[in-house]
Design a protein around this motif. Structure first.
Motif, short mmCIF file in Angstrom:
data_model
loop_
_atom_site.label_atom_id
_atom_site.label_comp_id
_atom_site.label_asym_id
_atom_site.label_seq_id
_atom_site.Cartn_x
_atom_site.Cartn_y
_atom_site.Cartn_z
N VAL A 172 0.84 -1.20 0.00
CA VAL A 172 0.00 0.00 0.00
C VAL A 172 0.87 1.25 0.00
CG1 VAL A 172 -1.74 1.29 1.28
CG2 VAL A 172 -1.90 -1.20 1.14
N GLN A 173 1.89 1.28 0.85
CA GLN A 173 2.79 2.43 0.88
C GLN A 173 3.55 2.57 -0.43
OE1 GLN A 173 5.30 1.85 4.31
NE2 GLN A 173 3.73 2.49 5.75
N SER A 174 3.98 1.47 -0.99
CA SER A 174 4.73 1.52 -2.24
C SER A 174 3.87 2.08 -3.37
CB SER A 174 5.22 0.12 -2.59
OG SER A 174 5.90 0.12 -3.83
N SER A 175 2.64 1.58 -3.50
CA SER A 175 1.76 2.07 -4.57
C SER A 175 1.37 3.52 -4.35
CB SER A 175 0.51 1.20 -4.66
OG SER A 175 -0.24 1.26 -3.45
N ALA A 176 1.20 3.92 -3.07
CA ALA A 176 0.86 5.32 -2.78
C ALA A 176 2.01 6.25 -3.16
CB ALA A 176 0.52 5.48 -1.30
N GLY A 177 3.24 5.88 -2.83
CA GLY A 177 4.39 6.70 -3.19
C GLY A 177 4.55 6.83 -4.70
N ALA A 178 4.38 5.71 -5.42
CA ALA A 178 4.48 5.77 -6.88
C ALA A 178 3.36 6.60 -7.47
CB ALA A 178 4.44 4.35 -7.44
N ALA A 179 2.15 6.49 -6.94
CA ALA A 179 1.03 7.27 -7.46
C ALA A 179 1.22 8.76 -7.23
CB ALA A 179 -0.27 6.79 -6.80
N VAL A 180 1.75 9.13 -6.06
CA VAL A 180 2.00 10.56 -5.80
C VAL A 180 3.07 11.11 -6.73
CG1 VAL A 180 2.95 12.17 -4.11
CG2 VAL A 180 1.23 10.52 -3.40
N ALA A 181 4.14 10.37 -6.95
CA ALA A 181 5.19 10.83 -7.86
C ALA A 181 4.65 11.01 -9.27
CB ALA A 181 6.34 9.83 -7.86
N VAL A 182 3.86 10.06 -9.74
CA VAL A 182 3.26 10.18 -11.07
C VAL A 182 2.30 11.36 -11.12
CG1 VAL A 182 1.71 9.03 -12.71
CG2 VAL A 182 3.53 7.74 -11.60
N GLY A 183 1.50 11.53 -10.06
CA GLY A 183 0.53 12.63 -10.02
C GLY A 183 1.19 14.00 -10.02
N MET A 184 2.26 14.16 -9.26
CA MET A 184 2.95 15.45 -9.22
C MET A 184 3.59 15.76 -10.56
SD MET A 184 2.41 16.77 -6.32
CE MET A 184 3.56 18.12 -6.50
N PHE A 185 4.17 14.77 -11.20
CA PHE A 185 4.75 14.99 -12.52
C PHE A 185 3.66 15.36 -13.53
CE2 PHE A 185 6.03 13.24 -16.68
CZ PHE A 185 7.18 13.97 -16.90
N ALA A 186 2.50 14.70 -13.46
CA ALA A 186 1.40 15.02 -14.37
C ALA A 186 0.87 16.43 -14.11
CB ALA A 186 0.28 13.99 -14.20
N CYS A 187 0.81 16.83 -12.84
CA CYS A 187 0.38 18.20 -12.52
C CYS A 187 1.30 19.23 -13.15
CB CYS A 187 0.34 18.39 -11.00
SG CYS A 187 -1.12 17.73 -10.20
N LEU A 188 2.58 19.02 -13.02
CA LEU A 188 3.55 19.98 -13.55
C LEU A 188 3.42 20.10 -15.06
CD1 LEU A 188 6.00 21.82 -13.14
CD2 LEU A 188 7.47 19.80 -13.35
N ILE A 189 3.34 18.98 -15.77
CA ILE A 189 3.23 19.01 -17.21
C ILE A 189 1.93 19.67 -17.66
CG2 ILE A 189 3.18 17.62 -19.31
CD1 ILE A 189 5.90 17.75 -17.92
N ALA A 190 0.82 19.32 -17.00
CA ALA A 190 -0.48 19.88 -17.36
C ALA A 190 -0.53 21.38 -17.15
CB ALA A 190 -1.58 19.19 -16.56
N VAL A 191 0.01 21.86 -16.04
CA VAL A 191 0.00 23.30 -15.75
C VAL A 191 0.88 24.06 -16.74
CG1 VAL A 191 0.68 25.02 -14.05
CG2 VAL A 191 -0.59 23.02 -13.34
N LEU A 192 2.03 23.51 -17.07
CA LEU A 192 2.92 24.17 -18.03
C LEU A 192 2.30 24.23 -19.42
CD1 LEU A 192 6.43 22.76 -17.00
CD2 LEU A 192 5.45 24.99 -16.48
N LEU A 193 1.58 23.20 -19.81
CA LEU A 193 0.99 23.18 -21.14
C LEU A 193 -0.25 24.06 -21.23
CD1 LEU A 193 1.25 19.38 -22.11
CD2 LEU A 193 2.64 21.29 -22.97
N VAL A 194 -1.07 24.10 -20.20
CA VAL A 194 -2.36 24.79 -20.27
C VAL A 194 -2.27 26.24 -19.78
CG1 VAL A 194 -4.75 24.77 -19.47
CG2 VAL A 194 -3.61 22.62 -20.01
N VAL A 195 -1.58 26.46 -18.68
CA VAL A 195 -1.58 27.79 -18.05
C VAL A 195 -0.35 28.60 -18.43
CG1 VAL A 195 -1.66 29.03 -15.85
CG2 VAL A 195 -2.94 26.89 -16.14
N TYR A 196 0.83 28.00 -18.29
CA TYR A 196 2.06 28.77 -18.47
C TYR A 196 2.30 29.09 -19.93
CZ TYR A 196 6.81 30.29 -17.45
OH TYR A 196 7.96 31.01 -17.29
#
Length: 222
Positions: A198-222
């Motif tokens: 559970v901890q392993s999947s949560a850590g991987a999901a957060v890392a993927v989510g933060m990377f997706a947030c950064l890319i999405a914000v740079l493409l749409v807003v920035y």
């Protein structure tokens, strides 16, 4: 042989078999471990093989259907786990919808523009979709706990969008967004190295989510 012949004779109405009929026999102790009575309430314990939580639920419904007044419990780790997961999942989904509506109302009050709210929400929703897609592509099993990760991704995506949509020199907020993304990926993402699934999947999901947030914000807003 007369008594034996009498016992073997056909009967018009066979006598009802009761628990007392097994008294003073080898079956008595076996029944005592599985059948008990207290104040006219009978409890019967029967070992069953349940291969899945869904099978256990279906069996319980079938037994309740045959005996409408009977109370049926099936003690099974699989059934208990499935029931617990369903309860947590439905509760978290309901709370997630409340969270999204609440954030939208707060943004509408602060930004005073439906278009601005949409501009802020689009990167966060896009990041959430990318996160779910990348999790499936990377083989990360989706668990009810990941609903919390989805709320985390939405919140961070909205925060990043609000920072980067400000007018003026956007290099300073961009540095802040990059720093928070990097530190969060390193901090929480390090749980991906945990031996606990559970901890392993949560850590991987957060890392993927933060990377997706950064890319999405740079493409749409920035």
């Amino acid at each position: 042989f007369a008594p034996a012949q009498i016992s073997y004779a056909p009967r018009s109405a066979p006598s009802q078999l009761t628990v007392e009929a097994w008294n003073d026999t080898a079956v008595e102790q076996l029944l005592a471990d599985q059948i008990s009575t207290n104040n006219s309430v009978w409890t019967v314990i029967d070992p069953l093989r349940v291969n899945s939580g869904e099978e256990g639920m279906a069996l319980a419904q079938q037994l309740r259907g045959e005996q409408a007044e009977a109370v049926v419990w099936i003690a099974s780790r699989r059934l208990l786990g499935a029931t617990l997961v369903d309860a947590i999942f439905s509760d978290l989904v309901r709370l997630s919808l409340v969270m999204i509506v609440g954030m939208a109302l707060v943004l509408l009050v602060l930004l005073r523009s439906i278009l601005a709210v949409i501009e802020v929400f689009v990167p966060a929703l896009l990041a959430l979709l990318w996160t779910l897609g990348l999790m499936g592509w990377l083989g990360i099993v989706f668990l009810p706990f990941h609903i919390l990760i989805a709320a985390f991704v939405l919140g961070i995506g909205i925060d990043d969008s609000l920072f980067l949509r400000e007018k003026g020199d956007r290099r300073i907020p961009l540095q802040a967004v990059l720093a928070t993304t990097l530190t969060t990926c390193i901090g929480i993402g390090s749980l991906a190295l945990s031996e606990h699934p559970v901890q392993s999947s949560a850590g991987a999901a957060v890392a993927v989510g933060m990377f997706a947030c950064l890319i999405a914000v740079l493409l749409v807003v920035y």
